[in-house]
Scaffold this active site. Structure first.
Site, PDB file in Angstrom:
ATOM      1  N   TYR A  26      -3.376   3.834   7.812  1.00  0.00           N
ATOM      2  CA  TYR A  26      -4.562   3.015   8.103  1.00  0.00           C
ATOM      3  C   TYR A  26      -5.443   3.721   9.139  1.00  0.00           C
ATOM      4  O   TYR A  26      -5.443   4.957   9.204  1.00  0.00           O
ATOM      5  CB  TYR A  26      -4.161   1.612   8.571  1.00  0.00           C
ATOM      6  N   VAL A  69       1.421  -3.511   3.935  1.00  0.00           N
ATOM      7  CA  VAL A  69       1.468  -4.771   4.676  1.00  0.00           C
ATOM      8  C   VAL A  69       2.728  -5.604   4.370  1.00  0.00           C
ATOM      9  O   VAL A  69       2.944  -6.631   4.994  1.00  0.00           O
ATOM     10  CB  VAL A  69       0.189  -5.626   4.460  1.00  0.00           C
ATOM     11  N   SER A  83       0.790  -1.239   0.000  1.00  0.00           N
ATOM     12  CA  SER A  83       0.000   0.000   0.000  1.00  0.00           C
ATOM     13  C   SER A  83       0.816   1.279   0.000  1.00  0.00           C
ATOM     14  O   SER A  83       0.244   2.359  -0.173  1.00  0.00           O
ATOM     15  CB  SER A  83      -0.950   0.019   1.192  1.00  0.00           C
ATOM     16  N   TYR A 128      -3.634  -2.709 -10.085  1.00  0.00           N
ATOM     17  CA  TYR A 128      -3.525  -2.566  -8.620  1.00  0.00           C
ATOM     18  C   TYR A 128      -2.660  -3.688  -8.036  1.00  0.00           C
ATOM     19  O   TYR A 128      -1.748  -3.433  -7.244  1.00  0.00           O
ATOM     20  CB  TYR A 128      -4.930  -2.557  -8.006  1.00  0.00           C
ATOM     21  N   LYS A 163       0.183   3.357  -2.940  1.00  0.00           N
ATOM     22  CA  LYS A 163      -1.037   4.154  -3.117  1.00  0.00           C
ATOM     23  C   LYS A 163      -0.741   5.650  -3.123  1.00  0.00           C
ATOM     24  O   LYS A 163      -1.385   6.417  -3.845  1.00  0.00           O
ATOM     25  CB  LYS A 163      -2.052   3.818  -2.012  1.00  0.00           C
TER      26      LYS A 163
HETATM   27  N1  GLU Z   1      -2.104  -5.504  -1.870  1.00  0.00           N
HETATM   28  C1  GLU Z   1      -2.623  -5.370  -0.537  1.00  0.00           C
HETATM   29  C2  GLU Z   1      -4.110  -5.539  -0.528  1.00  0.00           C
HETATM   30  O1  GLU Z   1      -4.768  -5.005  -1.333  1.00  0.00           O
HETATM   31  C3  GLU Z   1      -2.236  -4.037  -0.008  1.00  0.00           C
HETATM   32  C4  GLU Z   1      -2.660  -3.869   1.409  1.00  0.00           C
HETATM   33  C5  GLU Z   1      -1.818  -2.923   2.196  1.00  0.00           C
HETATM   34  O2  GLU Z   1      -0.608  -2.891   2.074  1.00  0.00           O
HETATM   35  O3  GLU Z   1      -2.430  -2.186   2.975  1.00  0.00           O
HETATM   36  O4  GLU Z   1      -4.675  -6.216   0.290  1.00  0.00           O
END
Ligand code: GLU
Length: 329
Positions: free
Chosen positions: A251, A269, A74, A199, A77
């Site tokens: 988060y 994560v 993430s 994604y 993002k």
């Molecule tokens: N690829 C992970 C998912 O979509 C990313 C989650 C993350 O790092 O918060 O679940």
């Protein structure tokens, strides 16, 4: 684990000492668990710990496993949001994805009830929408666009982990569900599969803590990589990106983070965290053991300690932060 290493340029001895102290204090932290819901992530060695700091005048200092690769997850993002702002403009992006903290888990299947749009681009629903927008603009060139800009920000060519990508593709039912729900509210358009694929691939890009520090320093340096001098991100897009990182990047711990640490940041994560001290430096940490919100336990502690040690909180009342850069001169 290797100990103290590496520098390009000559960071001030006080910075070097402070960084070593922070690293040593954090490495004893062994709480948390490696993510397993993407099966391939469960294979990460839990003990790894890397710390990197990159300044906007092109100095780098690292500790521990700063060269060990992991998937960006993430953390991507923040950077793809920045790219979507540049590609489509702020208004068009805002029509599809909001900028409100959600207070919910990153993978929550929930949209803003008022707008029927994802709350923000740092949760999965928002990030998948951002991928749908980038795909809508660039079609088959979308992945290379993302990979190329991420690479320019890191200062080296990045690549995708095929095992993690496959693992996520096979098990990403929740993200697929979110993708299809985005179609029902009109936040994304058909075809949704290529957007989901983008994604999954962007989350599977391999980076190390040093890359994250350099990518953070590129944002701190309002879009120009301070090591290569290459212009990577649009200036106006950087401002909006940092704002959303500050309010939504960690988060459902983002409010606490803003108060305790006060550095725009994004975690993933895979165990990575990128932080940006505006007009000063980028920070990258990597340690795969996560807390129950999905944040790296050592990463949280390292940022907290760095903010305290060097006075990096955005609202540091002594304005010690500017002293930090002066001391590097
Ligand atoms: N690829 C992970 C998912 O979509 C990313 C989650 C993350 O790092 O918060 O679940």
């Amino acid at each position: 684990m290797s100990s103290s290493t590496a520098s390009a340029g000559t960071p001030h001895p006080a910075i070097e000492t402070g960084l070593t102290d922070v690293f040593e204090r954090c490495r004893t932290q062994t709480q948390g668990k490696v993510a397993t819901y993407i099966p391939e992530l469960a294979t990460m060695p839990p003990e790894q710990f890397g710390l990197a700091l990159a300044t906007i005048d092109g100095k780098l200092s690292t500790r521990g496993d700063a060269d060990s690769e992991f998937t960006i997850q993430s953390v991507s993002k923040a950077f793809s949001y920045c790219l979507a702002l540049e590609l489509l403009g702020r208004d068009e992006v805002l029509r599809h994805v909001g900028v409100e903290p959600s207070g919910d888990a990153f993978n929550a299947i929930i949209f803003d009830p008022r707008t029927e749009r994802p709350f923000n681009p740092m949760v999965n629903a928002g990030a998948i929408t951002i991928c749908a927008l980038i795909y809508r603009e660039l079609k088959d060139d979308a992945l290379e666009f993302v990979l190329d800009r991420f690479s320019k920000a890191a200062g080296r060519r990045l690549r995708i982990s095929d095992p993690v990508y496959r693992s996520e593709c096979v098990t990403g039912h929740r993200n697929r569900a979110i993708g299809h729900l985005l179609l029902t509210v009109g936040a994304a358009r058909e075809p949704i599969e290529p957007a989901l694929d983008l994604y999954f691939k962007q989350c599977s890009i391999l980076v190390n803590a040093t890359d994250l520090a350099r990518m953070g320093a590129t944002l701190a340096n309002i879009g120009q990589n301070p090591f290569t001098q290459e212009s990577v991100f649009d200036v106006a897009a950087v401002r909006d990106t940092l704002s959303v990182m500050f309010t939504c990047g960690m988060y459902d711990y983002s409010g606490n983070w803003a108060v305790d640490v006060g550095i725009p940041a994004k975690s993933g994560v895979g165990g990575g965290v990128v932080g940006v001290v505006n007009r000063q430096l980028g920070i990258g940490t990597f340690s795969p053991r996560l807390d129950d919100k999905g944040n790296s336990v050592r990463g949280l502690k390292a940022f907290q300690e760095l903010a305290d040690e060097f006075g990096l909180h955005a609202f540091e009342c002594t304005n010690y932060g500017s002293e930090f850069m002066r001391s590097l001169a």
